[in-house]
Design a protein around this motif. Structure first.
Motif, PDB file in Angstrom:
ATOM      1  N   ARG A 119     -15.064  46.731 -22.742  1.00  0.00           N
ATOM      2  CA  ARG A 119     -15.694  46.985 -24.051  1.00  0.00           C
ATOM      3  C   ARG A 119     -15.103  48.233 -24.713  1.00  0.00           C
ATOM      4  O   ARG A 119     -14.942  48.276 -25.933  1.00  0.00           O
ATOM      5  CB  ARG A 119     -17.216  47.163 -23.886  1.00  0.00           C
ATOM      6  N   ASN A 155     -11.985  47.229 -26.238  1.00  0.00           N
ATOM      7  CA  ASN A 155     -12.275  46.440 -27.440  1.00  0.00           C
ATOM      8  C   ASN A 155     -12.557  47.365 -28.634  1.00  0.00           C
ATOM      9  O   ASN A 155     -12.035  47.167 -29.733  1.00  0.00           O
ATOM     10  CB  ASN A 155     -13.485  45.532 -27.153  1.00  0.00           C
ATOM     11  N   LEU A 194     -18.406  42.657 -31.324  1.00  0.00           N
ATOM     12  CA  LEU A 194     -17.802  41.575 -30.535  1.00  0.00           C
ATOM     13  C   LEU A 194     -17.361  40.392 -31.381  1.00  0.00           C
ATOM     14  O   LEU A 194     -16.534  39.592 -30.967  1.00  0.00           O
ATOM     15  CB  LEU A 194     -18.789  41.104 -29.461  1.00  0.00           C
TER      16      LEU A 194
END
Ligand code: ADP
Ligand code: ASP
Ligand code: MG
Length: 400
Positions: free
Chosen positions: A18, A21, A232
């Motif tokens: 994450r 990301n 996301l």
């Protein structure tokens, strides 16, 4: 092109994948020619875990020490994110709250931002660094670390956007925007394209955790337009902005707040000044009272019932027991507040009765009611809260 502030919450930086990301989102924004300041929260449940660790050792620890502890969570995430951005080949520096110039008052664990000294942030931007700032923290006039209250990283981001007159303030989270109810709890919750500051402030205050209420207050004060969106799924989120630019909807959302205690004072002497005595005693101890109900006097006595935050319930009872003789004081923490919010209800009579009808159809008893121009709240049994939110939501928001 311009200055963009991007904030990422705990679940958006919960693990290495994450964090990478987020580094990609941030560097994509930078690659488009923007200056970027990133505000991050502690990873995943870090803040909860730190609080649990403290409670194991001393549940009554001084709040200054709590802040020494809690600020560590964000220190971890800023350095990790800076390392991820460095790995992608971009210039970056991480800053703690005090390094970024956050001056606060001295109310440990609930501090308010007094000012932001922007010099360091501006200097780093001038060097074309991506700046990663620890949310939720600052420093007081004694050079002690402070935190801004749970969910406070949203406020850190808005404060930077306001201080540096950023062109955009984006709040990335684990849902795709602001919904008509918590999308994790209510099946048919709908994403809102836009919402006014006032409506968002009510939703946030009444239990919609997606934005911290102080951040909305500050965004309104300084005219910072916010976008709430997913870290996301790269699709447009919800814009929070001024009412003038928006169509009124009857109901913008339904919320639930379980942090409520109902305090009842029964058989109270019906004499002038008694309400003043009770509520000034509570306010002297910083206990915020929400809904108040007083019965008609009968045989020289009356009842006063009011709600406070659940954590203040026992203290409120203790203070009043010390002060009032001959009456019964009870505290019920098994209650919840369910509310509807929408600027359209001002001009739509019958909104309250529609809400009460939904509760009646689900056989849910209302214990208290409170209204303002753009919200209606009811106090009900905590065990009915989820059913109540769904029933009220169904009544106002059409199913697909
Ligand atoms: P972050 O860690 O990114 O700050 P939070 O957990 O503080 O995220 O807030 C996001 C959560 O808020 C969502 O996961 C969602 O369950 C909850 N939530 C409650 N009410 C709403 C609402 N009306 N719209 C969107 N999310 C909501
Ligand atoms: N880490 C802090 C909290 O959990 C601040 C935030 O997430 O905004 O409350
Ligand atoms: Mg949050």
């Amino acid at each position: 092109m311009g200055l963009i502030v991007q904030k990422f919450g705990g679940s958006s930086v919960a693990n290495a994948e994450r964090v990478m990301n987020v580094a990609r989102i941030v560097t994509d924004t930078y690659k488009q020619g923007n200056d970027v300041i990133v505000v991050v929260s502690a990873q995943g449940d870090t803040t909860d875990d730190l609080i649990a660790k403290a409670n194991e050792i001393n549940p009554n620890a001084h709040k200054r020490e709590m802040d020494q502890l809690l600020t560590a969570g964000e220190q971890i995430s800023i350095s990790l994110l800076a390392m991820a951005i460095e790995k992608l080949g971009f210039p970056v520096i991480s800053l703690l709250g005090w390094q970024a110039g956050f001056n606060t008052n001295s109310i440990y664990t609930q501090a308010r931002i007094k000012s932001i000294k922007p010099n360091r942030l501006q200097a780093e931007i001038a060097k074309h660094n991506i700046v990663v700032v620890a949310g939720f923290q600052g420093i007081n006039r004694y050079d002690d670390l402070t935190t801004l209250g749970r969910g406070g990283s949203d406020t850190s981001a808005v404060a930077i956007a306001a201080a540096l007159k950023a062109d955009k303030c984006q709040i990335f989270t684990d849902v795709e925007g602001v919904y008509t109810a918590d999308p994790r709890k209510v099946e048919n919750a709908k994403k809102l394209k836009e919402i006014t500051y006032d409506e968002m402030l009510e939703l946030a205050t009444l239990g919609a955790q997606v934005l911290n209420n102080r951040s909305v207050e500050m965004a309104k004060k300084y005219g910072v337009e916010l976008e709430v969106l997913s870290s996301l799924n790269p699709i447009p989120g919800t814009i929070v902005k001024e009412a003038a630019k928006m169509e009124k909807m009857l109901i913008r959302g339904v919320t639930k707040d379980k942090d409520v205690a109902l305090v009842s004072i029964l058989n109270l002497q019906d004499t002038p000044g008694i309400a003043f005595k009770i509520f000034s005693r509570l306010s002297a101890k910083n206990i915020n009272v929400d809904i108040i109900l007083q019965s008609f006097g009968r045989d020289g006595t009356k009842d006063i019932v009011f709600t406070v935050n659940k954590y203040n319930g026992p203290l409120a009872v203790e203070l009043l027991e010390d002060m009032l003789d001959g009456c019964k004081i009870v505290c019920n923490t098994e209650v919840a507040k369910v509310s509807i919010v929408g600027a359209g209800m001002e001009s739509h009579p019958g909104t309250a009765s529609k809400m009460f009808e939904a509760l009646y159809e689900s056989n849910i008893n209302i214990q208290m009611i409170s209204t303002s121009e753009i919200k209606i709240s009811v106090i009900i049994d905590a065990e009915d809260a989820d059913r109540a939110v769904s029933a009220v939501h169904r009544k106002f928001i059409p199913e697909d």
